[in-house]
Design a protein around this motif. Structure first.
Motif, PDB file in Angstrom:
ATOM      1  N   LEU A   1      20.979  -4.945  -7.216  1.00 38.92           N
ATOM      2  CA  LEU A   1      20.189  -4.281  -8.207  1.00 38.92           C
ATOM      3  C   LEU A   1      20.623  -3.342  -9.504  1.00 38.92           C
ATOM      4  CD1 LEU A   1      19.713  -2.191  -4.627  1.00 38.92           C
ATOM      5  CD2 LEU A   1      17.838  -2.938  -5.459  1.00 38.92           C
TER       6      LEU A   1
ATOM      7  N   PRO B   1      17.308  -9.033  -6.136  1.00 39.14           N
ATOM      8  CA  PRO B   1      17.954  -8.737  -4.650  1.00 39.14           C
ATOM      9  C   PRO B   1      16.471  -9.399  -3.791  1.00 39.14           C
ATOM     10  CG  PRO B   1      17.316  -7.093  -6.558  1.00 39.14           C
ATOM     11  CD  PRO B   1      16.703  -8.595  -7.355  1.00 39.14           C
ATOM     12  N   GLU B   2      15.913 -10.002  -4.001  1.00 38.45           N
ATOM     13  CA  GLU B   2      14.464 -10.491  -2.803  1.00 38.45           C
ATOM     14  C   GLU B   2      15.130 -11.626  -2.650  1.00 38.45           C
ATOM     15  OE1 GLU B   2      14.008  -9.077  -5.702  1.00 38.45           O
ATOM     16  OE2 GLU B   2      11.853  -9.526  -6.506  1.00 38.45           O
TER      17      GLU B   2
ATOM     18  N   TYR C   1      20.423  -4.070   2.828  1.00 40.18           N
ATOM     19  CA  TYR C   1      21.352  -3.063   2.570  1.00 40.18           C
ATOM     20  C   TYR C   1      20.507  -2.497   2.682  1.00 40.18           C
ATOM     21  CZ  TYR C   1      21.802   0.431  -1.855  1.00 40.18           C
ATOM     22  OH  TYR C   1      22.560   1.743  -2.026  1.00 40.18           O
TER      23      TYR C   1
ATOM     24  N   ALA D   1      17.248   5.426   3.737  1.00 35.71           N
ATOM     25  CA  ALA D   1      15.335   5.028   2.345  1.00 35.71           C
ATOM     26  C   ALA D   1      14.215   3.886   4.082  1.00 35.71           C
ATOM     27  CB  ALA D   1      15.366   3.421   1.415  1.00 35.71           C
TER      28      ALA D   1
ATOM     29  N   PHE E   1      10.759   3.924   4.958  1.00 36.78           N
ATOM     30  CA  PHE E   1       9.577   4.183   4.411  1.00 36.78           C
ATOM     31  C   PHE E   1       8.967   5.586   4.932  1.00 36.78           C
ATOM     32  CE2 PHE E   1      10.279  -0.796   3.922  1.00 36.78           C
ATOM     33  CZ  PHE E   1      11.065  -0.398   2.336  1.00 36.78           C
TER      34      PHE E   1
ATOM     35  N   HIS F   1       5.793   6.719   5.164  1.00 33.24           N
ATOM     36  CA  HIS F   1       4.330   6.635   5.446  1.00 33.24           C
ATOM     37  C   HIS F   1       3.849   5.217   6.815  1.00 33.24           C
ATOM     38  CE1 HIS F   1       5.298   3.840   2.468  1.00 33.24           C
ATOM     39  NE2 HIS F   1       3.642   3.507   2.483  1.00 33.24           N
TER      40      HIS F   1
ATOM     41  N   PHE G   1       8.415  -4.736   7.999  1.00 32.47           N
ATOM     42  CA  PHE G   1       8.279  -5.136   6.787  1.00 32.47           C
ATOM     43  C   PHE G   1       8.520  -6.405   5.866  1.00 32.47           C
ATOM     44  CE2 PHE G   1       9.006  -4.931   2.572  1.00 32.47           C
ATOM     45  CZ  PHE G   1       8.204  -3.665   2.216  1.00 32.47           C
ATOM     46  N   PRO G   2      10.081  -6.263   6.618  1.00 32.17           N
ATOM     47  CA  PRO G   2      10.188  -7.816   5.505  1.00 32.17           C
ATOM     48  C   PRO G   2      10.603  -8.437   6.310  1.00 32.17           C
ATOM     49  CG  PRO G   2      12.167  -6.035   7.337  1.00 32.17           C
ATOM     50  CD  PRO G   2      11.033  -5.695   7.032  1.00 32.17           C
TER      51      PRO G   2
ATOM     52  N   ARG H   1      15.537  -9.733   9.010  1.00 28.15           N
ATOM     53  CA  ARG H   1      15.653 -11.589   8.135  1.00 28.15           C
ATOM     54  C   ARG H   1      17.647 -12.055   8.197  1.00 28.15           C
ATOM     55  NH1 ARG H   1      14.105 -12.152   1.314  1.00 28.15           N
ATOM     56  NH2 ARG H   1      15.539 -10.826   1.512  1.00 28.15           N
TER      57      ARG H   1
ATOM     58  N   ASP I   1      15.426   4.404  -4.647  1.00 31.26           N
ATOM     59  CA  ASP I   1      16.174   4.143  -2.815  1.00 31.26           C
ATOM     60  C   ASP I   1      15.218   3.444  -1.919  1.00 31.26           C
ATOM     61  OD1 ASP I   1      18.842   4.703  -3.257  1.00 31.26           O
ATOM     62  OD2 ASP I   1      19.369   6.007  -1.829  1.00 31.26           O
ATOM     63  N   LEU I   2      13.790   3.745  -2.166  1.00 33.68           N
ATOM     64  CA  LEU I   2      12.999   3.317  -1.443  1.00 33.68           C
ATOM     65  C   LEU I   2      12.768   2.062  -2.316  1.00 33.68           C
ATOM     66  CD1 LEU I   2       9.982   5.687  -0.266  1.00 33.68           C
ATOM     67  CD2 LEU I   2      12.087   5.115   1.189  1.00 33.68           C
TER      68      LEU I   2
ATOM     69  N   GLU J   1      14.214   0.064  -4.046  1.00 29.80           N
ATOM     70  CA  GLU J   1      15.005  -0.448  -4.149  1.00 29.80           C
ATOM     71  C   GLU J   1      15.636  -1.517  -2.599  1.00 29.80           C
ATOM     72  OE1 GLU J   1      18.703   1.461  -5.698  1.00 29.80           O
ATOM     73  OE2 GLU J   1      18.276   1.059  -7.708  1.00 29.80           O
ATOM     74  N   THR J   2      15.753  -0.854  -1.220  1.00 26.69           N
ATOM     75  CA  THR J   2      16.110  -1.810  -1.046  1.00 26.69           C
ATOM     76  C   THR J   2      14.659  -1.867  -0.383  1.00 26.69           C
ATOM     77  OG1 THR J   2      16.698   0.807   0.194  1.00 26.69           O
ATOM     78  CG2 THR J   2      16.003  -0.985   2.143  1.00 26.69           C
ATOM     79  N   ALA J   3      13.740  -2.359  -0.763  1.00 27.01           N
ATOM     80  CA  ALA J   3      11.881  -2.355  -0.528  1.00 27.01           C
ATOM     81  C   ALA J   3      12.232  -3.922  -1.118  1.00 27.01           C
ATOM     82  CB  ALA J   3      11.283  -2.016  -0.938  1.00 27.01           C
ATOM     83  N   ARG J   4      12.796  -4.345  -2.278  1.00 30.87           N
ATOM     84  CA  ARG J   4      13.471  -5.072  -2.941  1.00 30.87           C
ATOM     85  C   ARG J   4      13.932  -6.449  -2.033  1.00 30.87           C
ATOM     86  NH1 ARG J   4      14.631  -5.522  -8.741  1.00 30.87           N
ATOM     87  NH2 ARG J   4      14.134  -7.885  -9.080  1.00 30.87           N
ATOM     88  N   THR J   5      15.326  -5.398  -1.921  1.00 29.50           N
ATOM     89  CA  THR J   5      16.807  -6.424  -0.626  1.00 29.50           C
ATOM     90  C   THR J   5      15.645  -6.617   0.861  1.00 29.50           C
ATOM     91  OG1 THR J   5      17.359  -4.895   0.540  1.00 29.50           O
ATOM     92  CG2 THR J   5      19.083  -4.736  -1.596  1.00 29.50           C
ATOM     93  N   LEU J   6      14.597  -6.582   1.043  1.00 29.31           N
ATOM     94  CA  LEU J   6      14.025  -7.098   2.053  1.00 29.31           C
ATOM     95  C   LEU J   6      12.760  -8.237   2.012  1.00 29.31           C
ATOM     96  CD1 LEU J   6      13.227  -3.535   3.792  1.00 29.31           C
ATOM     97  CD2 LEU J   6      15.066  -5.058   4.741  1.00 29.31           C
ATOM     98  N   GLY J   7      12.939  -7.566   0.296  1.00 24.71           N
ATOM     99  CA  GLY J   7      12.127  -9.743   0.413  1.00 24.71           C
ATOM    100  C   GLY J   7      10.974  -9.684  -0.403  1.00 24.71           C
ATOM    101  N   ALA J   8      10.386  -8.036  -0.888  1.00 24.92           N
ATOM    102  CA  ALA J   8       9.106  -7.946  -1.276  1.00 24.92           C
ATOM    103  C   ALA J   8       9.725  -8.598  -2.487  1.00 24.92           C
ATOM    104  CB  ALA J   8       8.754  -5.995  -0.954  1.00 24.92           C
ATOM    105  N   GLY J   9       8.258  -8.890  -3.303  1.00 22.13           N
ATOM    106  CA  GLY J   9       8.125  -8.715  -4.394  1.00 22.13           C
ATOM    107  C   GLY J   9       7.584  -7.481  -5.321  1.00 22.13           C
TER     108      GLY J   9
ATOM    109  N   ARG K   1       3.920  -6.283  -4.317  1.00 23.96           N
ATOM    110  CA  ARG K   1       3.885  -5.756  -2.685  1.00 23.96           C
ATOM    111  C   ARG K   1       4.552  -4.211  -2.639  1.00 23.96           C
ATOM    112  NH1 ARG K   1       7.556  -7.843   1.918  1.00 23.96           N
ATOM    113  NH2 ARG K   1       5.646  -5.903   3.960  1.00 23.96           N
TER     114      ARG K   1
ATOM    115  N   ARG L   1       1.794  -1.789  -3.894  1.00 22.85           N
ATOM    116  CA  ARG L   1       0.523  -1.908  -2.577  1.00 22.85           C
ATOM    117  C   ARG L   1       1.348  -1.436  -1.491  1.00 22.85           C
ATOM    118  NH1 ARG L   1      -1.057  -7.679  -2.382  1.00 22.85           N
ATOM    119  NH2 ARG L   1       0.286  -7.617  -0.575  1.00 22.85           N
ATOM    120  N   GLU L   2       2.266  -1.363  -1.368  1.00 19.80           N
ATOM    121  CA  GLU L   2       2.676  -1.474   0.373  1.00 19.80           C
ATOM    122  C   GLU L   2       3.472   0.151   0.156  1.00 19.80           C
ATOM    123  OE1 GLU L   2       3.885  -3.482   2.619  1.00 19.80           O
ATOM    124  OE2 GLU L   2       2.134  -5.859   2.010  1.00 19.80           O
ATOM    125  N   ILE L   3       4.338   0.373  -0.685  1.00 22.26           N
ATOM    126  CA  ILE L   3       5.088   1.246  -1.340  1.00 22.26           C
ATOM    127  C   ILE L   3       4.929   2.445  -2.317  1.00 22.26           C
ATOM    128  CG2 ILE L   3       7.473   2.468  -1.450  1.00 22.26           C
ATOM    129  CD1 ILE L   3       6.979   0.146   0.846  1.00 22.26           C
TER     130      ILE L   3
END
Lengths: 347, 224
Positions: free
Chosen positions: A43, A56-57, A63, A69, A71, A73, A82-83, A132, B110-111, B113-121, B124, B127-129
Motif C-alpha cells: 500500500l 496489493p491486489e 490486511y 475497515a 465496508f 454499507h 467481497f474477496p 482468500r 482504509d476502506l 486500501e483494504t479493498a485492494r488487499t482483498l483483490g479488488a481492482g 470494482r 462501483r462497489e465501495i
C-alpha cells in the motif's frame, strides 16, 4: 519467512526480520509498525521481499487496519463475500457464511458493521481477510478497539489461529501482553529492528533499556560491579550489595539492573527464605496500594523506589496497608543486567 | 410562464449534469493535500462571495461580440443558452463542489486500501465501495446546485439578457411581471417557485441525513 524491506516514504525505514507463526511487531507508536505492515501489503511504495513489486491486489496477504475497515454499507456476510468474487454467487455466499460461522458469527450475517461490537467487527474482518487463504495475515494494533476482556483473549486466539490455519500472522502492537502470546517477537525502535526472538527470550533478556521498558521492566536502577562469588555477580547499589545471576564482569563496570514489578517478592516473616533470596533483602515501607484488575499495584519506598504487582490472593494473605514496614527480596535470577548502557540514558 | 419555466429547468438540468462530472472529478482529485491546494479551492469557491453582476459582467466581456471566446469559436455566446449555461454553472459551482468535497473527504482511505488487499481492482472499488458510499452526498450536492440554478437571477440576466422565448427564465420572467405591475401572474409564478425550492431543499436535507447514518460507523485511521 524472512522479511527485508526498505521504505523511504512516509518515513525512512529499513527492516529485516523473520515471521514465524504468530509474530508480534512490538514498538511504541510512531516507530514505523504500521508503515512496515503497509509496505508488506503493497500500500506504500517500498522495495524488498517477499512480494516486492506486486500490486496489493496480487499479494497473497490479508490486511486488517486498526479499525478493521469493514465496508459500512454492506452486511457482515457481504463483507466476507467481497474477496470471493471469482466464485459463483451460491458458492460464494455459502463459503462466506461458513467463514462467519467458524468465528461464531453466523447469527449476525445480516448485521451491518454499525450494529456490531468492537470484538465482533474484528472477527468479521478476520473472516474476510482469511477468505482468500492468505499466506500472511497483517494485523495493525488489534487490541486498540477492544474492551479489556476481549483484549486478554486476542493473543491466544491469534496464536491458535496461526496454528490451525497454518498461516503466518504479523501483528503490529505496543501491547506487551499480546506479544507474550506470540511465537516470535520483533522489536522495532527508531525505525529499525533492535531485537527479535521467541518471547521467552525477548521478555527475559531484553537487548536494551528501551526494549526492557517496552517489555515491562519498569523497575530500573544503577549499580557497579564489585566482584564475583559462587556463580553470582555482586553489584553495589544504593540498596547495598545485590547478588545477580550472571556471567562474571570486571569489577568497577557500571551497570543497570532491572526487575519486573511482578517479580519483586515480599518477604513473609513466617517463612524462612531460601539461601539465594537472603542476599537481596531490602527494607522499606509500602507507600501506595491500588487495585488493577485482578492485581494489586503497590509502591515500595526504601533505599530504592520499586513498583510491585501482586496477585489479589497474595494481598489477601499479606494484608498490606499503606505506611506498613515491609521487606522485599529480589531473586538473583530475576534481576536483569544491562551492562552496555549507562544509567544516564534512562532519563 | 411555461416557456420560461421550461428554460429554467433545462438550464438547471444541464448545469447540474456539467457540475456532476466536472465538480465531482475536481472534488475527488482535490481530496488529498498538495502544494497550492488552498489557492485552487479559493478560486473555485470565489463565486460565493462575488456579486452575480460582477461574474456576469466579466462573462459578458469574455463571451460578447469581439470577446476572446468569439475569436476562438467564431460566434459570440452572450445572450445565448450556452452562454447562460456557462454562467449558471460557474455560479452554482461552489455549492455543488462543497457538497461533493464533503462526500469524498468522508471516504475512509482504509476502506479503499483494504479493498485492494482483498483483490479488488480500481473499477470494482469505484462501483462497489466509493459510489455506494458517496452517492447521497453527490446527489444532495447536485440537487442543491439544481435548486440554486433554478433560482439564479443576476448572472442569467447579465449573460442571457432576459429575451422572452429565447433566454428568459422563471426568475427573470417574474422580474418582468413585477416591473409591469402584473401582480396576479407574478404571485402565481412565485408561489410555484417557492414550492419547488422548498421540495428540493427538503429532499437535499433528507439525503444528507441518510448519508450520515450510513457512514456513521466509519472510523478515522490515525496511526502510521
Amino acid at each position: 519467512m524472512e522479511v527485508r524491506y526498505r521504505i523511504t516514504k512516509p518515513i525512512r525505514l529499513e527492516v529485516n526480520f523473520r515471521i514465524s507463526g504468530l509474530t508480534a511487531l512490538l514498538g511504541r507508536s510512531g516507530e514505523g509498525k504500521t508503515t512496515t505492515l503497509k509496505a508488506l501489503a503493497g500500500l506504500i511504495p517500498a522495495r524488498g521481499s517477499p512480494y516486492g513489486g506486486l500490486r496489493p491486489e496480487a499479494r497473497p496477504i490479508g490486511y486488517l487496519p486498526q479499525h478493521h475497515a469493514l465496508f459500512p454499507h454492506m452486511t457482515a456476510l457481504a463483507n466476507v463475500a467481497f474477496p470471493l468474487q471469482n466464485l459463483p454467487p451460491k458458492t460464494r455466499k455459502a463459503r462466506a457464511l461458513a467463514l462467519l460461522e467458524r468465528f461464531g458469527l453466523g447469527a449476525l450475517a445480516g448485521a451491518r458493521p454499525s450494529e456490531l461490537s468492537g470484538g465482533q467487527r474484528q472477527r468479521v474482518a478476520l473472516a474476510r481477510a482469511l477468505a482468500r487463504n492468505p499466506e500472511l495475515l497483517l494485523l495493525d494494533e488489534p487490541t486498540a478497539s477492544l474492551d479489556r476482556e476481549a483484549r486478554e483473549d486476542i493473543g491466544d486466539f491469534l496464536a491458535s489461529l496461526a496454528e490451525e490455519e497454518k498461516t503466518r500472522i504479523l501483528v503490529a502492537t505496543h501491547d506487551p501482553e499480546l506479544a507474550q502470546s506470540a511465537h516470535w517477537v520483533v522489536v522495532l525502535e527508531k525505525n529499525r529492528v533492535v531485537q527479535e526472538g521467541p518471547p521467552s527470550e525477548v521478555f527475559t533478556r531484553p537487548a536494551s533499556l528501551n526494549v526492557a521498558r517496552l517489555v515491562g521492566f519498569s523497575n530500573l536502577f544503577p549499580g557497579q560491579v564489585s566482584g564475583f562469588q559462587d556463580g553470582y555477580l555482586l553489584v553495589e547499589t544504593v540498596a547495598g550489595t545485590l547478588w545477580v545471576k550472571s556471567e562474571p564482569l570486571a569489577p568497577g563496570t557500571p551497570v543497570t539492573l532491572g526487575v519486573r514489578p511482578e517479580e519483586v517478592l515480599i518477604v513473609r516473616k513466617d517463612r524462612p527464605l531460601r539461601v539465594a533470596l537472603r542476599h537481596n533483602v531490602i527494607a522499606g515501607t509500602i507507600r501506595r496500594l491500588r487495585l488493577q484488575g485482578p492485581y494489586v499495584k503497590a509502591e515500595f519506598s526504601g533505599p530504592l523506589e520499586l513498583k510491585i504487582l501482586l496477585p489479589r490472593h497474595v494481598q489477601d494473605r499479606l494484608k498490606l496497608s499503606p505506611g506498613q514496614a515491609v521487606e522485599v527480596t529480589l531473586k538473583p535470577a530475576y534481576l536483569q543486567l544491562f551492562s552496555s548502557e549507562s544509567f544516564s540514558s534512562l532519563s | 410562464m411555461r416557456e420560461a419555466l421550461t428554460l429554467s429547468f433545462l438550464l438547471a438540468l444541464s448545469s447540474t449534469a456539467v457540475l456532476l462530472v466536472v465538480g465531482g472529478a475536481l472534488a475527488y482529485s482535490l481530496r488529498k493535500p498538495f502544494p497550492g491546494k488552498r489557492i485552487v479551492e479559493s478560486i473555485l469557491l470565489l463565486p460565493i462571495a462575488l456579486p452575480p453582476t460582477v461574474l456576469g459582467f466579466y462573462l459578458l466581456i469574455l463571451l460578447g461580440p469581439a470577446g476572446p471566446i468569439q475569436k476562438v469559436i467564431g460566434v459570440p455566446l452572450a445572450f445565448t443558452f450556452p452562454g447562460m449555461l456557462l454562467g449558471a454553472t460557474l455560479f452554482s459551482f461552489p455549492f455543488a463542489f462543497t457538497a461533493f468535497r464533503e462526500a469524498f473527504l468522508s471516504l475512509d482511505e482504509d476502506l479503499l486500501e483494504t479493498a485492494r488487499t482483498l483483490g479488488a481492482g480500481r473499477l470494482r472499488i469505484w462501483r462497489e465501495i466509493i459510489l455506494p458510499l458517496v452517492w447521497p452526498g453527490l446527489l444532495s450536492g447536485a440537487l442543491l446546485a439544481f435548486a440554486h440554478t433554478l433560482g439564479e437571477f443576476g448572472v442569467v440576466l447579465m449573460v442571457g439578457g432576459n429575451i422572452p422565448g429565447k433566454t428568459q427564465v422563471a426568475s427573470t420572467y417574474i422580474y418582468d411581471l413585477v416591473e409591469n405591475l402584473e401582480f396576479k401572474e407574478a404571485n402565481k409564478a412565485s408561489a410555484l417557485m417557492l414550492v419547488l425550492a422548498f421540495s428540493l431543499i427538503f429532499l437535499t436535507r433528507t439525503l444528507e441525513e441518510r448519508w450520515r447514518s450510513v457512514t456513521a460507523s466509519r472510523n478515522p485511521s490515525a496511526s502510521r
